[in-house]
Design a protein around this motif. Structure first.
Motif, mmCIF file in Angstrom:
data_model
loop_
_atom_site.group_PDB
_atom_site.id
_atom_site.type_symbol
_atom_site.label_atom_id
_atom_site.label_comp_id
_atom_site.label_asym_id
_atom_site.label_seq_id
_atom_site.Cartn_x
_atom_site.Cartn_y
_atom_site.Cartn_z
ATOM 1 N N ASN A 522 0.844 -1.193 0.000
ATOM 2 C CA ASN A 522 0.000 0.000 0.000
ATOM 3 C C ASN A 522 0.879 1.243 0.000
ATOM 4 O O ASN A 522 1.752 1.388 0.868
ATOM 5 N N ASP A 523 0.646 2.095 -0.939
ATOM 6 C CA ASP A 523 1.345 3.381 -1.004
ATOM 7 C C ASP A 523 0.314 4.466 -0.717
ATOM 8 O O ASP A 523 -0.579 4.722 -1.530
ATOM 9 N N LEU A 524 0.410 5.079 0.450
ATOM 10 C CA LEU A 524 -0.565 6.074 0.902
ATOM 11 C C LEU A 524 0.071 7.452 0.845
ATOM 12 O O LEU A 524 1.096 7.700 1.484
ATOM 13 N N ARG A 525 -0.538 8.329 0.095
ATOM 14 C CA ARG A 525 -0.016 9.694 -0.071
ATOM 15 C C ARG A 525 -0.940 10.700 0.614
ATOM 16 O O ARG A 525 -2.146 10.555 0.600
ATOM 17 N N GLU A 526 -0.310 11.713 1.198
ATOM 18 C CA GLU A 526 -1.009 12.772 1.941
ATOM 19 C C GLU A 526 -1.798 12.208 3.120
ATOM 20 O O GLU A 526 -2.890 12.684 3.446
ATOM 21 N N ALA A 527 -1.232 11.218 3.791
ATOM 22 C CA ALA A 527 -1.895 10.628 4.957
ATOM 23 C C ALA A 527 -2.018 11.666 6.066
ATOM 24 O O ALA A 527 -1.058 12.369 6.394
ATOM 25 N N VAL A 528 -3.207 11.761 6.657
ATOM 26 C CA VAL A 528 -3.440 12.691 7.757
ATOM 27 C C VAL A 528 -2.912 12.066 9.040
ATOM 28 O O VAL A 528 -3.292 10.955 9.411
ATOM 29 N N GLY A 529 -2.022 12.789 9.721
ATOM 30 C CA GLY A 529 -1.465 12.304 10.974
ATOM 31 C C GLY A 529 -1.458 13.390 12.029
ATOM 32 O O GLY A 529 -1.446 14.586 11.709
ATOM 33 N N ASN A 530 -1.504 12.963 13.298
ATOM 34 C CA ASN A 530 -1.343 13.907 14.411
ATOM 35 C C ASN A 530 0.155 14.057 14.668
ATOM 36 O O ASN A 530 0.765 13.229 15.325
ATOM 37 N N VAL A 531 0.739 15.116 14.128
ATOM 38 C CA VAL A 531 2.190 15.294 14.100
ATOM 39 C C VAL A 531 2.639 16.133 15.292
ATOM 40 O O VAL A 531 2.132 17.242 15.519
ATOM 41 N N THR A 532 3.600 15.610 16.051
ATOM 42 C CA THR A 532 4.142 16.322 17.208
ATOM 43 C C THR A 532 5.047 17.458 16.740
ATOM 44 O O THR A 532 6.020 17.238 16.013
ATOM 45 N N LEU A 533 4.721 18.682 17.175
ATOM 46 C CA LEU A 533 5.497 19.863 16.787
ATOM 47 C C LEU A 533 6.235 20.492 17.965
ATOM 48 O O LEU A 533 7.329 21.044 17.790
ATOM 49 N N PHE A 534 5.649 20.443 19.176
ATOM 50 C CA PHE A 534 6.214 21.161 20.315
ATOM 51 C C PHE A 534 6.130 20.311 21.574
ATOM 52 O O PHE A 534 5.250 19.455 21.708
ATOM 53 N N ARG A 535 7.046 20.590 22.516
ATOM 54 C CA ARG A 535 7.043 19.948 23.824
ATOM 55 C C ARG A 535 6.978 21.023 24.899
ATOM 56 O O ARG A 535 7.710 22.009 24.854
ATOM 57 N N GLY A 536 6.069 20.841 25.862
ATOM 58 C CA GLY A 536 5.890 21.827 26.913
ATOM 59 C C GLY A 536 6.962 21.734 27.978
ATOM 60 O O GLY A 536 7.788 20.806 27.979
ATOM 61 N N PRO A 537 7.018 22.736 28.876
ATOM 62 C CA PRO A 537 6.055 23.834 28.965
ATOM 63 C C PRO A 537 6.436 25.003 28.077
ATOM 64 O O PRO A 537 7.600 25.183 27.723
#
Length: 705
Positions: A522-537
């Motif tokens: 399976n080749d999946l393009r533009e898959a929607v993911g919950n992408v980690t961008l920042f770490r608190g605080p």
């Protein structure tokens, strides 16, 4: 909603059927007691791959079909639990629907849908069961006593069904109203769990009335692992009940008319005093089916669904002694309307099916957030409308006595309108945000092709490929959310997911032994993911303030993910009283390109184990006594996109026992997780584990007439 209500201890309202329905059941009951028990024989066909009935051996994609009897004999107590015996089937998380938050009950087939929004289409009698707003699945709506069959098509079906069938199809088929018969099942067991389900079919005049219903409640178990629990952690209690009525009647020209109405209500506690959710639904559909001789058949359906969802979330302190409300999603109204028509033409060794379908959904979230000084200070309203319309055709023909081909195409047009997100100060009414998103539309092509070759008796070789698409749900596009200290932002600019899938399979059957192997890609393009961008605080763009040990995420498209692997299966019936099954899935699911998060390239997809195996048996040592053990191995997997939070492997043993006293009455006992294995279902950024169901034993009876 046509319900009177009573209140649970933890504050939610639960429906009770109107007395008129109970009176109707009691009126039918004496007549039903005098009827002979009946066994309904089902033809060996599947309908989900092409929307028309066809022999399983002619389908080029991987298909697993379970009869209603097999489904009921499964030792699992939930519908999704029973489907876990199918290779490649799982929910977003390891938790089943008895304890999982409804928003985490999306389906993943072969690891292609590891998110709460299913990348697979789930159908109940040909109508989508996926939530209109979020794509998840309310498995508690699925009947068991009236179920005729369950079909799982892995990697196929998108040409026939379109949007949301990117990973495959799961269809649950209930028995059609017919001759007078009925079933009553009642069970009680661990955690004060009780379940009662009834299915009654009764001819009346020129038609047939079918009534189906269920009442379920459980005190539940504590979700947090024992070593991490605190005073704030409570068992995750739940209750649901539904009532469905169907009327079937023959009409002019040999056609059949079926009217279905369903009402449903569910309430759950999600592990702490504040966290809970509730769902309500009213549903109605009209179906018509007919045929002209043996060469042409058709069917049509139209449906409407009105539902509401509410949910609360909190943040728990490190000692787990107190919680602070994080959001109150007090209303998520959603509507879905749809219609479809399918025609099938047969001629010699060829068959063509074609048709159209249309679906329109509208929904929005209404919630309070930003808790300060003992109250929520802000309100958010966000949502929109989606509409899909598609035309499809599929053609199947014999190229030679031992070779058949299938090919087809589908054209879909989609449109999204009225996208909005408004945020206000509750005390003053001041507008903090008033986003109006531009309308969007598009056209998608979904072709497929397959070959089935039978080179010799007992051998079958098949190959298939398809292209498919999925539009993000309204939930993914417009609703940000917070679970604990993890904050996830929505993204109204999400692109369409597209997948190219292919598989090659070999199957051999000889006497009592059947073996199968399938390689898939399976080749999946533009898959929607919950992408980690920042770490608190800290305070960050897009997500705002993130507390200590918290994460800031956003739904983003990943340019390319690849899911490939191997399925192996074996079926052996050494004796008429014994059958053995074994299934294994190897799944290599990785991110191949992600410009928005280059660090994810080469990482495994979250919630997808590399190894899964299932072993099962059905043994009848005596004519009235049956044992159905099942052993499942779940390999290690990761909770998060960065592969930092590992969930351990688990070996889960289930056992079903049944004893038939006579042709009408059966006693049964189901034991899930018999050895009380630790099943890690979730892990937070600060290392806290959630676990799945401990040992669960339910005993009961089934009475048929």
């Amino acid at each position: 909603m046509p319900f009177s209500r009573r209140r649970l201890p933890f504050g939610f309202l639960v429906p009770a059927p109107r007395p008129v329905f109970l009176r109707l059941l009691f009126l039918l009951w004496p007549a039903c007691l005098g009827l002979n028990a009946q066994t309904i024989a089902l033809p060996t066909v599947v309908v989900s791959a092409s929307r028309t009935a066809e022999a399983p051996e002619q389908v080029p994609f991987s298909v697993t079909a379970l009869s209603g009897e097999q489904f009921r004999a499964n030792p699992a107590s939930s519908a999704d639990g029973a489907l876990r015996s199918v290779p490649g089937f799982s929910l977003f998380r390891r938790s089943d629907s008895l304890s999982a938050n409804p928003t985490a009950q999306g389906v993943s087939l072969r690891g292609l849908g590891p998110s709460g929004a299913s990348r697979s289409l789930v159908l109940l009698d040909g109508v989508p069961l996926n939530d209109p707003f979020g794509g998840w699945v309310a498995w508690s709506k699925v009947p068991r006593e009236s179920l005729a069959a369950a079909e799982v098509v892995r990697g196929g079906g998108a040409t026939a069904w379109g949007n949301a069938a990117l990973g495959g199809i799961v269809q649950l088929l209930t028995e059609s109203p017919g001759a007078a018969h009925g079933r009553l099942a009642a069970a009680y067991g661990s955690f004060a769990t009780h379940n009662t389900e009834i299915a009654v079919s009764q001819p009346l005049g020129t038609g047939t009335l079918q009534l189906l219903g269920r009442d379920f409640a459980s005190d539940g178990f504590t979700l947090v692992a024992p070593e991490d629990r605190g005073p704030i952690d409570h068992p995750a209690a739940s209750e649901h009940r539904w009532l469905s009525g169907r009327w079937r009647q023959e009409i002019a020209g040999g056609a059949a008319f079926t009217l279905t109405a369903r009402t449903y209500d569910e309430n759950r506690n999600n592990g702490t005093p504040y966290q809970r959710n509730a769902s309500q639904e009213d549903f109605v559909s009209v179906a018509l089916a007919g045929a002209t001789g043996s060469t042409f058949a058709w069917d049509a359906v139209a449906y409407a669904q009105d539902q509401s969802f509410a949910s609360t979330f909190s943040s728990v302190n490190a000692a787990r002694t107190a919680e602070t409300p994080a959001s109150d999603q007090f209303a998520v109204p959603a509507e879905a309307f749809g219609a479809a028509w399918t025609g099938t033409w047969k001629r010699d060794q060829a068959r063509t099916s074609a048709g159209f379908d249309w679906r329109r959904v509208r929904g929005e979230t209404r919630e309070h957030f930003t808790f300060s000084a003992g109250a929520f200070t802000r309100e958010r309203v966000a949502g929109g409308t989606q509409e899909m319309a598609g035309l499809f055709f599929l053609h199947e023909r014999a190229l030679a006595p031992e070779l058949r081909t299938t090919f087809g195409g589908r054209l879909d047009a989609w449109r999204e309108t009225d996208g909005h997100r408004r945020e206000t100060e509750r005390a003053t009414g001041n507008m903090l945000r008033d986003d109006r998103y531009a309308d969007r539309d598009g056209v998608e092509l979904s072709p497929s092709a397959g070959l089935v070759w039978q080179p010799a008796a007992g051998w079958r070789v098949r190959a298939a490929a398809q292209q498919a698409f999925r539009r993000p749900t309204l939930n993914e596009l417009y609703r940000p959310f917070r679970v604990g200290n993890v904050i996830t932002e929505a993204n109204a600019a999400l692109e369409t997911e597209r997948a190219t899938t292919a598989e090659f399979g070999i199957e051999h059957t000889r006497d009592a032994l059947s073996l199968g192997a399938t390689a898939f890609w399976n080749d999946l393009r533009e898959a929607v993911g919950n992408v980690t961008l920042f770490r608190g605080p800290g305070s960050f763009p897009i997500v705002g303030f993130v507390p200590a040990d918290g994460l800031g995420r956003q739904r983003l498209n990943l340019e390319r993910t690849r899911v490939q692997g191997l399925e192996l299966s074996a079926r052996w019936t050494p004796h008429a009283t014994l059958s053995l099954t074994a299934d294994y899935l190897y799944n290599d699911a990785k991110v191949r390109a992600a410009s928005v998060a280059p660090g994810l390239v080469g990482k495994r997809l979250a919630q997808v184990p590399r190894h899964v195996a299932t072993f099962g048996a059905a043994w009848r040592p005596a004519q009235s006594f049956t044992l159905t053990p099942r052993v499942r191995f779940l390999g290690q997997q990761f909770e998060d996109d960065e592969n930092l939070q590992r969930l351990g492997a688990a070996l889960v043993v289930d056992l079903g026992v049944s004893y038939r006293l006579n042709e009408r009455l059966e006693l049964y006992l189901n034991a899930e997780n018999l050895t009380d294995e630790r099943i890690e279902t979730g892990r937070s950024a600060d290392g806290l584990f959630n676990t799945g169901s401990p040992r669960l034993v339910l005993g009961g009876l089934r009475f048929a007439w």
